[in-house]
Motif scaffolding. Structure first.
Motif, PDB file in Angstrom:
ATOM      1  N   GLU A  21       0.841  -1.187   0.000  1.00  0.00           N
ATOM      2  CA  GLU A  21       0.000   0.000   0.000  1.00  0.00           C
ATOM      3  C   GLU A  21       0.880   1.241   0.000  1.00  0.00           C
ATOM      4  OE1 GLU A  21      -3.302   1.750   2.952  1.00  0.00           O
ATOM      5  OE2 GLU A  21      -3.454  -0.375   2.509  1.00  0.00           O
ATOM      6  N   GLU A  22       0.823   2.003  -1.104  1.00  0.00           N
ATOM      7  CA  GLU A  22       1.645   3.187  -1.258  1.00  0.00           C
ATOM      8  C   GLU A  22       0.761   4.418  -1.402  1.00  0.00           C
ATOM      9  OE1 GLU A  22       5.408   2.395  -3.906  1.00  0.00           O
ATOM     10  OE2 GLU A  22       3.617   1.660  -4.923  1.00  0.00           O
ATOM     11  N   SER A  23       1.340   5.536  -1.047  1.00  0.00           N
ATOM     12  CA  SER A  23       0.618   6.794  -1.261  1.00  0.00           C
ATOM     13  C   SER A  23       0.776   7.200  -2.720  1.00  0.00           C
ATOM     14  CB  SER A  23       1.169   7.879  -0.350  1.00  0.00           C
ATOM     15  OG  SER A  23       2.454   8.256  -0.785  1.00  0.00           O
ATOM     16  N   LEU A  24      -0.016   8.145  -3.147  1.00  0.00           N
ATOM     17  CA  LEU A  24       0.061   8.645  -4.518  1.00  0.00           C
ATOM     18  C   LEU A  24       1.437   9.244  -4.789  1.00  0.00           C
ATOM     19  CD1 LEU A  24      -1.266   9.228  -7.220  1.00  0.00           C
ATOM     20  CD2 LEU A  24      -2.180  11.337  -6.241  1.00  0.00           C
ATOM     21  N   ASP A  25       1.971   9.980  -3.827  1.00  0.00           N
ATOM     22  CA  ASP A  25       3.294  10.583  -3.990  1.00  0.00           C
ATOM     23  C   ASP A  25       4.369   9.514  -4.200  1.00  0.00           C
ATOM     24  OD1 ASP A  25       2.231  13.109  -3.688  1.00  0.00           O
ATOM     25  OD2 ASP A  25       2.696  13.225  -1.540  1.00  0.00           O
ATOM     26  N   GLU A  26       4.298   8.413  -3.445  1.00  0.00           N
ATOM     27  CA  GLU A  26       5.289   7.343  -3.586  1.00  0.00           C
ATOM     28  C   GLU A  26       5.184   6.676  -4.955  1.00  0.00           C
ATOM     29  OE1 GLU A  26       5.732   5.810   1.011  1.00  0.00           O
ATOM     30  OE2 GLU A  26       4.007   5.142  -0.162  1.00  0.00           O
ATOM     31  N   LYS A  27       3.958   6.470  -5.438  1.00  0.00           N
ATOM     32  CA  LYS A  27       3.769   5.867  -6.755  1.00  0.00           C
ATOM     33  C   LYS A  27       4.323   6.771  -7.852  1.00  0.00           C
ATOM     34  CE  LYS A  27      -0.322   3.145  -5.629  1.00  0.00           C
ATOM     35  NZ  LYS A  27      -1.750   2.970  -5.862  1.00  0.00           N
ATOM     36  N   ILE A  28       4.069   8.079  -7.761  1.00  0.00           N
ATOM     37  CA  ILE A  28       4.577   9.029  -8.749  1.00  0.00           C
ATOM     38  C   ILE A  28       6.102   9.070  -8.707  1.00  0.00           C
ATOM     39  CG2 ILE A  28       4.686  11.481  -9.362  1.00  0.00           C
ATOM     40  CD1 ILE A  28       1.714  11.651  -8.441  1.00  0.00           C
ATOM     41  N   PHE A  66      11.220   6.144 -15.170  1.00  0.00           N
ATOM     42  CA  PHE A  66      11.289   6.906 -16.414  1.00  0.00           C
ATOM     43  C   PHE A  66      12.685   7.483 -16.609  1.00  0.00           C
ATOM     44  CE2 PHE A  66      10.938  11.027 -18.616  1.00  0.00           C
ATOM     45  CZ  PHE A  66      10.514  10.568 -19.856  1.00  0.00           C
ATOM     46  N   ALA A  67      13.240   8.066 -15.558  1.00  0.00           N
ATOM     47  CA  ALA A  67      14.571   8.657 -15.643  1.00  0.00           C
ATOM     48  C   ALA A  67      15.622   7.592 -15.964  1.00  0.00           C
ATOM     49  CB  ALA A  67      14.914   9.379 -14.336  1.00  0.00           C
ATOM     50  N   GLU A  68      15.520   6.422 -15.347  1.00  0.00           N
ATOM     51  CA  GLU A  68      16.475   5.337 -15.604  1.00  0.00           C
ATOM     52  C   GLU A  68      16.370   4.853 -17.043  1.00  0.00           C
ATOM     53  OE1 GLU A  68      15.474   2.484 -12.600  1.00  0.00           O
ATOM     54  OE2 GLU A  68      16.424   3.646 -11.012  1.00  0.00           O
ATOM     55  N   GLU A  69      15.142   4.690 -17.546  1.00  0.00           N
ATOM     56  CA  GLU A  69      14.938   4.233 -18.924  1.00  0.00           C
ATOM     57  C   GLU A  69      15.442   5.278 -19.926  1.00  0.00           C
ATOM     58  OE1 GLU A  69      10.839   3.121 -19.415  1.00  0.00           O
ATOM     59  OE2 GLU A  69      10.978   1.586 -17.860  1.00  0.00           O
ATOM     60  N   LEU A  70      15.158   6.533 -19.661  1.00  0.00           N
ATOM     61  CA  LEU A  70      15.599   7.612 -20.537  1.00  0.00           C
ATOM     62  C   LEU A  70      17.128   7.684 -20.573  1.00  0.00           C
ATOM     63  CD1 LEU A  70      14.631   9.880 -22.375  1.00  0.00           C
ATOM     64  CD2 LEU A  70      14.580  11.379 -20.384  1.00  0.00           C
ATOM     65  N   THR A  71      17.766   7.557 -19.433  1.00  0.00           N
ATOM     66  CA  THR A  71      19.222   7.554 -19.362  1.00  0.00           C
ATOM     67  C   THR A  71      19.798   6.396 -20.172  1.00  0.00           C
ATOM     68  OG1 THR A  71      19.137   8.549 -17.160  1.00  0.00           O
ATOM     69  CG2 THR A  71      21.202   7.476 -17.779  1.00  0.00           C
ATOM     70  N   GLU A  72      19.206   5.247 -20.065  1.00  0.00           N
ATOM     71  CA  GLU A  72      19.657   4.066 -20.809  1.00  0.00           C
ATOM     72  C   GLU A  72      19.526   4.285 -22.319  1.00  0.00           C
ATOM     73  OE1 GLU A  72      21.556   0.599 -21.155  1.00  0.00           O
ATOM     74  OE2 GLU A  72      21.121   1.574 -19.241  1.00  0.00           O
ATOM     75  N   ILE A  73      18.427   4.873 -22.769  1.00  0.00           N
ATOM     76  CA  ILE A  73      18.213   5.152 -24.196  1.00  0.00           C
ATOM     77  C   ILE A  73      19.268   6.120 -24.709  1.00  0.00           C
ATOM     78  CG2 ILE A  73      16.659   6.276 -25.839  1.00  0.00           C
ATOM     79  CD1 ILE A  73      14.324   5.102 -24.155  1.00  0.00           C
TER      80      ILE A  73
END
Length: 118
Positions: A89-96, A103-110
């Protein structure tokens, strides 16, 4: 259904091997342990015996054994699901924050892949 055996009785173990031959796996791969004595493990244990603490009393049929195994597995999965739900159970902030991090990790990899090709 993945089952491991832990039996002190050789006769009981041979009978269980015959009943459960397609379901038997090593201890570390098992979802459930079938034992004729108390076993300390984090996995569900179906205990077979003649005492009042046993989950399945001797003598038993193959069909009775399979029913008890299904019941024990279902109870273990339900308990695991409840625990997992409480932990997940996570808060909305934790999910975001988690999504932004991915996203940042995937973008860096690309970007790295793009510049390594040149």
């Amino acid at each position: 259904m993945k089952i491991a055996l832990s039996c002190r009785s050789i006769l009981l173990e041979k009978s269980l091997r015959k009943f459960l031959d397609t379901h038997l796996v090593p201890d570390h791969e098992a979802e459930l342990i079938v034992a004729d004595h108390p076993v300390q493990t984090d996995k569900p244990v179906l205990r077979i015996g003649a005492d009042h603490e046993a989950d399945l009393n001797k003598p038993f049929s193959r069909s009775r054994l399979m029913i008890k195994l299904e019941e024990k597995l279902q109870a273990g999965r339900t308990k695991e699901a409840i625990t997992h739900f409480a932990i997940e159970e996570e808060s909305l902030d934790e999910k975001i924050a988690r999504a932004a991090q991915r996203f940042a990790e995937e973008l860096t990899e690309i970007i790295k892949e793009h510049y390594e090709k040149r």
